[in-house]
Design a protein around this motif. Structure first.
Motif, mmCIF file in Angstrom:
data_model
loop_
_atom_site.group_PDB
_atom_site.id
_atom_site.type_symbol
_atom_site.label_atom_id
_atom_site.label_comp_id
_atom_site.label_asym_id
_atom_site.label_seq_id
_atom_site.Cartn_x
_atom_site.Cartn_y
_atom_site.Cartn_z
ATOM 1 N N GLU A 42 0.821 -1.212 0.000
ATOM 2 C CA GLU A 42 0.000 0.000 0.000
ATOM 3 C C GLU A 42 0.852 1.258 0.000
ATOM 4 O OE1 GLU A 42 -4.204 -0.958 2.278
ATOM 5 O OE2 GLU A 42 -2.858 0.597 3.021
ATOM 6 N N GLN A 43 2.037 1.141 0.604
ATOM 7 C CA GLN A 43 2.909 2.307 0.723
ATOM 8 C C GLN A 43 3.963 2.350 -0.391
ATOM 9 O OE1 GLN A 43 2.645 4.591 3.414
ATOM 10 N NE2 GLN A 43 0.731 3.532 3.842
ATOM 11 N N GLY A 44 3.819 1.474 -1.369
ATOM 12 C CA GLY A 44 4.791 1.465 -2.463
ATOM 13 C C GLY A 44 6.176 1.010 -2.046
ATOM 14 N N ARG A 45 6.273 0.205 -0.985
ATOM 15 C CA ARG A 45 7.581 -0.220 -0.480
ATOM 16 C C ARG A 45 7.703 -1.746 -0.374
ATOM 17 N NH1 ARG A 45 8.696 3.906 -1.748
ATOM 18 N NH2 ARG A 45 9.564 5.729 -0.706
ATOM 19 N N GLN A 46 6.868 -2.449 -1.150
ATOM 20 C CA GLN A 46 6.835 -3.894 -0.990
ATOM 21 C C GLN A 46 8.130 -4.573 -1.437
ATOM 22 O OE1 GLN A 46 4.107 -6.193 -3.432
ATOM 23 N NE2 GLN A 46 3.395 -7.297 -1.643
ATOM 24 N N ASP A 47 8.621 -4.168 -2.590
ATOM 25 C CA ASP A 47 9.828 -4.824 -3.087
ATOM 26 C C ASP A 47 11.020 -4.565 -2.166
ATOM 27 O OD1 ASP A 47 10.729 -6.468 -5.468
ATOM 28 O OD2 ASP A 47 12.289 -4.929 -5.382
ATOM 29 N N GLU A 48 11.125 -3.334 -1.662
ATOM 30 C CA GLU A 48 12.200 -3.003 -0.724
ATOM 31 C C GLU A 48 12.120 -3.911 0.507
ATOM 32 O OE1 GLU A 48 10.289 -0.900 -2.275
ATOM 33 O OE2 GLU A 48 11.445 0.804 -3.038
ATOM 34 N N LEU A 49 10.891 -4.070 1.044
ATOM 35 C CA LEU A 49 10.750 -4.838 2.287
ATOM 36 C C LEU A 49 11.024 -6.320 2.066
ATOM 37 C CD1 LEU A 49 10.090 -4.950 5.298
ATOM 38 C CD2 LEU A 49 7.678 -5.224 4.694
ATOM 39 N N ILE A 50 10.513 -6.884 0.988
ATOM 40 C CA ILE A 50 10.713 -8.335 0.815
ATOM 41 C C ILE A 50 12.203 -8.631 0.629
ATOM 42 C CG2 ILE A 50 10.406 -8.602 -1.713
ATOM 43 C CD1 ILE A 50 8.618 -11.056 -1.034
ATOM 44 N N GLN A 51 12.906 -7.744 -0.060
ATOM 45 C CA GLN A 51 14.333 -7.966 -0.258
ATOM 46 C C GLN A 51 15.072 -7.931 1.084
ATOM 47 O OE1 GLN A 51 15.327 -9.069 -3.162
ATOM 48 N NE2 GLN A 51 17.338 -9.407 -2.247
ATOM 49 N N LEU A 52 14.683 -6.990 1.944
ATOM 50 C CA LEU A 52 15.316 -6.898 3.262
ATOM 51 C C LEU A 52 14.972 -8.111 4.125
ATOM 52 C CD1 LEU A 52 14.753 -3.083 3.880
ATOM 53 C CD2 LEU A 52 16.982 -4.233 3.766
ATOM 54 N N LEU A 53 13.746 -8.603 4.025
ATOM 55 C CA LEU A 53 13.355 -9.786 4.795
ATOM 56 C C LEU A 53 14.145 -11.017 4.332
ATOM 57 C CD1 LEU A 53 9.466 -9.257 4.920
ATOM 58 C CD2 LEU A 53 11.013 -9.213 6.894
ATOM 59 N N TYR A 54 14.264 -11.176 3.020
ATOM 60 C CA TYR A 54 15.069 -12.290 2.495
ATOM 61 C C TYR A 54 16.499 -12.205 3.022
ATOM 62 C CZ TYR A 54 11.689 -13.978 -1.034
ATOM 63 O OH TYR A 54 10.623 -14.533 -1.673
ATOM 64 N N ARG A 55 17.056 -11.023 2.890
ATOM 65 C CA ARG A 55 18.449 -10.837 3.319
ATOM 66 C C ARG A 55 18.609 -11.171 4.796
ATOM 67 N NH1 ARG A 55 23.091 -9.460 1.661
ATOM 68 N NH2 ARG A 55 24.231 -9.277 3.596
ATOM 69 N N ALA A 56 17.674 -10.658 5.596
ATOM 70 C CA ALA A 56 17.750 -10.893 7.035
ATOM 71 C C ALA A 56 17.630 -12.388 7.343
ATOM 72 C CB ALA A 56 16.634 -10.117 7.745
ATOM 73 N N ASN A 57 16.786 -13.077 6.608
ATOM 74 C CA ASN A 57 16.573 -14.495 6.896
ATOM 75 C C ASN A 57 17.697 -15.380 6.375
ATOM 76 O OD1 ASN A 57 15.267 -16.820 7.820
ATOM 77 N ND2 ASN A 57 14.290 -17.137 5.831
ATOM 78 N N PHE A 58 18.173 -15.088 5.195
ATOM 79 C CA PHE A 58 19.108 -16.021 4.553
ATOM 80 C C PHE A 58 20.577 -15.624 4.691
ATOM 81 C CE2 PHE A 58 15.164 -16.878 2.116
ATOM 82 C CZ PHE A 58 15.015 -18.204 2.516
ATOM 83 N N ALA A 59 20.840 -14.350 4.924
ATOM 84 C CA ALA A 59 22.242 -13.928 4.857
ATOM 85 C C ALA A 59 22.806 -13.436 6.184
ATOM 86 C CB ALA A 59 22.395 -12.844 3.788
ATOM 87 N N GLU A 60 21.935 -13.059 7.111
ATOM 88 C CA GLU A 60 22.467 -12.428 8.325
ATOM 89 C C GLU A 60 22.552 -13.400 9.495
ATOM 90 O OE1 GLU A 60 20.355 -8.741 9.016
ATOM 91 O OE2 GLU A 60 20.661 -8.174 6.908
ATOM 92 N N GLU A 61 23.451 -13.082 10.404
ATOM 93 C CA GLU A 61 23.648 -13.972 11.552
ATOM 94 C C GLU A 61 22.498 -13.893 12.550
ATOM 95 O OE1 GLU A 61 27.110 -14.814 14.095
ATOM 96 O OE2 GLU A 61 28.276 -14.106 12.363
#
Lengths: 238, 238
Positions: free
Chosen positions: A110-129
């Motif tokens: 709704e806020q036009g930030r979906q792609d930004e958020l999903i990318q950050l969620l993926y990164r946080a889940n798969f790449a970060e400690e």
């Protein structure tokens, strides 16, 4: 053209598939006329919100894999991710419920930030400690802020289990209707479907095919339209 | 299902047609699965930004109508609007360039506020005594704020003529490609087109028809998908 991508934050092939799709999209000549929408799909909807488990333990218990098989799968995913230029943590990742992340993604849409958020969620889940699942809502609020969302609004969405819950369920029902029983699942203009993290070439082919086959509209009731055009606004004859 | 509506703020049939469409949509059983997107179309793209003119003078000069004909058209529009429960000012309305409004509507779309803003713009143009065109950007900023947009961000968009200009042009090119030479123009799932402010019954029929004919997806490359499903994540065989 519109591309809808059903995926789950807990789905490693979604993380890899997104990068492969984007490689094809970046090279697509009509790229600026393609709109991408992310849709919700939960791989483990029955898991309780606080039930966080190491990925290897989940794989061995839920799917009956041996620990060596499970680790080999993770190592393979790490290699495939690396081939796309993505970091992937093959040891000690966590697994948990993703319903709240999907609710937050609908708010982000709704806020036009979906792609930004999903990318950050993926990164946080798969790449970060740090575990994405182990720190509760505040970790998600932090990522929402990083994606450009309002912190208080994100916190409010997360605190209300009903917020955007219908939207998540509607996406999941739509996936079932479209025949998607796994993710990632890519749908182009509701005409072509691509299942799985296919090579970029397959996405390129699908984009080209769907683009070329955009069909002419069937016009409903062409008589006596009350419309405005370059020559003025029609005065109805009835 | 997705409905795209091409329209212009300066188009009275768009204002009336939106209300008729919404009457049909409100009664549609799958209403919660219908997404509405507003697309840009300028009736008078050649008009300079500051060139504001009374509607009657525009109609007589641009379209060669007599003043009585032009006024009769406005009176008819007023009656049709009233039948939909809409206020319509049949005397002393202004006409002008709408490019900046379309740019602002694209910004509003990103913020999930597009429908709110277009409704306020229509209302301001067709129902209110103040001219929508005569007060410059600050009037638009005011309406943007009323639609829930950030005031400073809206002002910034308006001050930069390049902001969202490509998006407006892309919508207009797409309208031409789809064969729309007047507005309102409604497109359902890129399959059915409805031209003009048709009666609500026509929209109801189009919604039902498009819903019923949603076609099964054609799957591209079904072999060896790297995907995650209820039974775990596939380990590729190649």
């Amino acid at each position: 053209m519109r591309v809808e991508i059903w995926s789950d934050i807990a789905c490693p092939w979604c993380y890899v598939g997104k990068a492969r799709f984007e490689k094809a999209l970046d090279a697509f000549p009509h790229r600026d006329q393609v709109e991408v929408v992310h849709r919700s799909f939960e791989l483990d909807p029955g898991r309780a919100k606080g039930d966080v488990q190491p990925v290897l333990a989940m794989l061995t218990k839920k799917y009956g894999m041996s620990e060596a098989q499970a680790q080999a799968g993770e190592d393979n995913l790490g290699a495939q991710a690396a081939a796309e230029g993505l970091d992937y943590r093959t040891r000690d990742r966590d697994h948990g419920n993703t319903f709240d992340m999907h609710r937050l993604l609908h708010f982000a849409k709704e806020q036009g930030r979906q792609d930004e958020l999903i990318q950050l969620l993926y990164r946080a889940n798969f790449a970060e400690e740090r575990s994405l699942f182990g720190e509760g809502d505040e970790r998600l609020v932090e990522l929402a802020a990083e994606a450009g969302l309002d912190t208080d609004a994100a916190r409010k969405v997360l605190a209300d289990p009903a917020a955007y819950a219908d939207e998540v369920r509607a996406d999941e029902a739509e996936a079932a209707r479209l025949g998607a029983n796994g993710v990632p699942f890519f749908v182009l203009d509701r005409t072509y479907g691509v299942s799985g993290a296919q090579p970029a070439e397959v996405f390129a082919q699908a984009l080209t095919q769907a683009w070329g086959e955009r069909s002419p509209l069937k016009l409903v009731d062409q008589g006596d339209a009350q419309a405005c055009g370059p020559d003025g606004c029609a005065v109805p004859r009835h």
